[in-house]
Motif scaffolding. Sequence first.
Motif, PDB file in Angstrom:
ATOM      1  N   ASN A  86       1.004  -1.238   0.025  1.00  0.00           N
ATOM      2  CA  ASN A  86       0.007   0.088   0.189  1.00  0.00           C
ATOM      3  C   ASN A  86       0.795   1.322  -0.183  1.00  0.00           C
ATOM      4  O   ASN A  86       0.496   2.210   0.680  1.00  0.00           O
ATOM      5  N   PHE A  87       1.941   1.429  -0.662  1.00  0.00           N
ATOM      6  CA  PHE A  87       2.712   2.583  -1.147  1.00  0.00           C
ATOM      7  C   PHE A  87       3.326   2.811   0.665  1.00  0.00           C
ATOM      8  O   PHE A  87       3.468   3.846   0.693  1.00  0.00           O
ATOM      9  N   ALA A  88       3.871   1.731   1.140  1.00  0.00           N
ATOM     10  CA  ALA A  88       4.466   2.092   2.434  1.00  0.00           C
ATOM     11  C   ALA A  88       5.409   0.989   2.789  1.00  0.00           C
ATOM     12  O   ALA A  88       5.106  -0.083   2.576  1.00  0.00           O
ATOM     13  N   PHE A  89       6.414   1.451   3.618  1.00  0.00           N
ATOM     14  CA  PHE A  89       7.221   0.260   4.221  1.00  0.00           C
ATOM     15  C   PHE A  89       6.790   0.005   5.749  1.00  0.00           C
ATOM     16  O   PHE A  89       6.336   1.040   6.650  1.00  0.00           O
ATOM     17  N   THR A 105      10.357  -7.006   1.298  1.00  0.00           N
ATOM     18  CA  THR A 105       9.675  -7.828   0.499  1.00  0.00           C
ATOM     19  C   THR A 105       8.386  -6.952  -0.265  1.00  0.00           C
ATOM     20  O   THR A 105       7.742  -6.291   0.550  1.00  0.00           O
ATOM     21  N   ASN A 106       8.562  -6.684  -1.729  1.00  0.00           N
ATOM     22  CA  ASN A 106       7.475  -5.855  -2.143  1.00  0.00           C
ATOM     23  C   ASN A 106       6.164  -6.814  -2.481  1.00  0.00           C
ATOM     24  O   ASN A 106       5.890  -7.750  -3.054  1.00  0.00           O
ATOM     25  N   GLN A 107       5.084  -6.026  -1.670  1.00  0.00           N
ATOM     26  CA  GLN A 107       4.032  -6.840  -1.954  1.00  0.00           C
ATOM     27  C   GLN A 107       2.960  -6.039  -2.689  1.00  0.00           C
ATOM     28  O   GLN A 107       1.723  -6.412  -2.708  1.00  0.00           O
ATOM     29  N   ASP A 108       3.362  -4.907  -3.347  1.00  0.00           N
ATOM     30  CA  ASP A 108       2.439  -3.979  -4.041  1.00  0.00           C
ATOM     31  C   ASP A 108       2.572  -4.582  -5.642  1.00  0.00           C
ATOM     32  O   ASP A 108       3.577  -5.221  -6.092  1.00  0.00           O
ATOM     33  N   THR A 109       1.770  -4.333  -6.288  1.00  0.00           N
ATOM     34  CA  THR A 109       1.771  -4.429  -8.017  1.00  0.00           C
ATOM     35  C   THR A 109       2.856  -3.543  -8.597  1.00  0.00           C
ATOM     36  O   THR A 109       3.105  -3.660  -9.573  1.00  0.00           O
ATOM     37  N   ASP A 110       3.002  -2.186  -7.926  1.00  0.00           N
ATOM     38  CA  ASP A 110       4.135  -1.312  -8.438  1.00  0.00           C
ATOM     39  C   ASP A 110       5.327  -1.781  -7.982  1.00  0.00           C
ATOM     40  O   ASP A 110       5.496  -2.200  -6.888  1.00  0.00           O
ATOM     41  N   ALA A 127      14.855  -1.723  -8.742  1.00  0.00           N
ATOM     42  CA  ALA A 127      13.489  -1.661  -8.788  1.00  0.00           C
ATOM     43  C   ALA A 127      13.015  -3.116  -8.526  1.00  0.00           C
ATOM     44  O   ALA A 127      13.430  -4.018  -9.118  1.00  0.00           O
ATOM     45  N   LEU A 128      12.070  -3.232  -7.567  1.00  0.00           N
ATOM     46  CA  LEU A 128      11.468  -4.336  -7.061  1.00  0.00           C
ATOM     47  C   LEU A 128      10.224  -4.484  -7.729  1.00  0.00           C
ATOM     48  O   LEU A 128       9.387  -3.906  -7.117  1.00  0.00           O
ATOM     49  N   ALA A 129      10.157  -5.581  -8.435  1.00  0.00           N
ATOM     50  CA  ALA A 129       8.823  -6.032  -8.832  1.00  0.00           C
ATOM     51  C   ALA A 129       8.062  -6.582  -7.770  1.00  0.00           C
ATOM     52  O   ALA A 129       8.641  -7.084  -6.633  1.00  0.00           O
ATOM     53  N   THR A 130       6.820  -6.801  -8.104  1.00  0.00           N
ATOM     54  CA  THR A 130       5.857  -7.543  -7.107  1.00  0.00           C
ATOM     55  C   THR A 130       6.281  -8.911  -6.811  1.00  0.00           C
ATOM     56  O   THR A 130       6.948  -9.889  -7.458  1.00  0.00           O
TER      57      THR A 130
END
Length: 162
Positions: A86-89, A105-110, A127-130
């Motif tokens: 949700n665009f937050a760490f 770990t990136n759990q966003d789609t961006d 840049a970390l993908a989903t």
Amino acid sequence: MATVGALGLLSACGQSSHSSSTHAGAITPGQGQHQAAGMPGASGPGHAAGSAPGTSPTPSMSMPMSPPSTSTPTSPVAGNAVTIKNFAFAPATLKVKAGTTVTWTNQDTDAHTVTSAGSGGPLHSAALATHATYSHRFTQPGTYHYLCTIHPFMTATVEVTR
């Protein structure tokens, strides 16, 4: 310029040319604009002026007055994992002992990055993908501020103790 949509004709500047004491909550056209069918004050069956008392000619909408809460704890949290969602760490502040490896770990789609704020910091992810991860081992005590370079409003901190 005017905008026509489900709510009728609205002035693009958002200002009203009528007094708030008349037709409270009604939308009326501004100078040089025309009355659209279905607008409050329009005549004819099914329009506000011809509607039965207590009925609404158009569906009502409620808009939140503030953005949804994406609160994260402000006090340091122990552990070794940071979630990007949700665009937050989360957590916004992580407290670890020197020698700990932290994994983001990136759990966003961006896509997001984990990058030290200021120059010379140790954090420099691509840049970390989903579902992608980035790890860094903190060897020196200190406070490490970081952000996402794609979305600089996303900031957080790792506090490293002995």
